[in-house]
Design a protein around this motif. Structure first.
Motif, PDB file in Angstrom:
ATOM      1  N   SER A  64       4.694   0.802   8.514  1.00 13.99           N
ATOM      2  CA  SER A  64       4.757   0.865   7.047  1.00 13.99           C
ATOM      3  C   SER A  64       5.280   2.235   6.650  1.00 13.99           C
ATOM      4  O   SER A  64       5.248   3.184   7.443  1.00 13.99           O
ATOM      5  CB  SER A  64       3.380   0.611   6.434  1.00 13.99           C
ATOM      6  N   TRP A  65       5.750   2.342   5.421  1.00 14.58           N
ATOM      7  CA  TRP A  65       6.305   3.597   4.910  1.00 14.58           C
ATOM      8  C   TRP A  65       5.554   4.017   3.655  1.00 14.58           C
ATOM      9  O   TRP A  65       5.058   3.180   2.900  1.00 14.58           O
ATOM     10  CB  TRP A  65       7.780   3.417   4.546  1.00 14.58           C
ATOM     11  N   ARG A  66       5.490   5.326   3.435  1.00 13.70           N
ATOM     12  CA  ARG A  66       4.957   5.866   2.193  1.00 13.70           C
ATOM     13  C   ARG A  66       5.707   7.143   1.870  1.00 13.70           C
ATOM     14  O   ARG A  66       6.365   7.732   2.735  1.00 13.70           O
ATOM     15  CB  ARG A  66       3.464   6.179   2.327  1.00 13.70           C
ATOM     16  N   ARG A  67       5.617   7.565   0.603  1.00  5.88           N
ATOM     17  CA  ARG A  67       6.156   8.855   0.217  1.00  5.88           C
ATOM     18  C   ARG A  67       5.068   9.899   0.401  1.00  5.88           C
ATOM     19  O   ARG A  67       3.952   9.707  -0.057  1.00  5.88           O
ATOM     20  CB  ARG A  67       6.596   8.843  -1.254  1.00  5.88           C
ATOM     21  N   THR A  68       5.409  11.025   1.040  1.00  5.44           N
ATOM     22  CA  THR A  68       4.397  12.049   1.271  1.00  5.44           C
ATOM     23  C   THR A  68       3.962  12.712  -0.029  1.00  5.44           C
ATOM     24  O   THR A  68       2.900  13.331  -0.083  1.00  5.44           O
ATOM     25  CB  THR A  68       4.934  13.132   2.236  1.00  5.44           C
TER      26      THR A  68
END
Length: 200
Positions: free
Chosen positions: A189-193
């Motif tokens: 999965s991806w997220r914005r830091t």
């Protein structure tokens, strides 16, 4: 007096490009009664794709069942954008990407998160130059199962690395690559830091 090169509204037009004569660095000069200015340099290069160095079958890669593995393509010298694919055993059986298998379009490497018995065989890297439309094939890399047991479960290990900075233009498309080896096969999965959520 060069029939292949002429000026058009400040632009330099070169027709019937010749690799030996036209490769190089170019600059233009703009001037008026108040002075002159030199442009930044523009490099004119020709796309090409060399062959893989002639070699027999590549060294076998030995892994345990359940282990993750990375098969390196190692593209030869080139200029111009490349795309990559892998053939499994023989053409036209191409490796299909899924949650367990991934082909990096940056390096050409083939990643298998968790090796299964059905993965045993020969893998050939296919390199395409999108500019010249040339296509070349590597020598096969044999993937062999070791006989000293099955790999137990282990934590994910991210093997694909992208650059620290990815320049992009507004409304263009970018692809950030990520893939992990692991047993069981990892979910990604991806997220914005920054904590800002992706739009719905």
């Amino acid at each position: 007096n060069d029939y292949r090169r002429h000026m058009s509204g400040g632009s330099l037009i070169i027709s019937n490009l010749d690799k030996d004569q036209d490769t190089g660095v170019y600059q233009c000069t703009a001037f008026n009664t108040w002075g002159s200015i030199l442009s930044r340099r523009a490099s004119l290069q020709f796309a090409y794709l060399d062959n893989f160095r002639t070699q027999s079958v590549r060294s076998a890669v030995n892994v345990r069942e359940g282990q993750g593995v990375v098969l390196l393509c190692g593209p030869p010298p080139h200029s111009g954008e490349l795309t990559f694919a892998w053939i499994f055993n023989e053409y036209p059986h191409f490796v299909q990407q899924d949650s367990r298998r991934f082909i990096s379009q940056e390096t050409g490497s083939l990643y298998i998160a968790k090796v299964e018995r059905s993965d045993v065989g020969n893998y050939t890297c296919v390199v395409n130059n999108t500019v010249t439309r040339e296509k070349i094939l590597s020598s096969p890399t044999p993937l062999v199962l070791r006989s000293d047991g099955v790999m137990g479960e282990y934590e994910p290990k991210i093997e694909v690395h992208f650059p620290d900075s990815v320049p992009a233009a507004k409304e263009s498309a970018v692809k950030l690559e990520c893939f992990a080896l692991g047993n069981p096969v990892p979910e990604i999965s991806w997220r914005r830091t920054s904590g800002v959520l992706f739009p719905s």
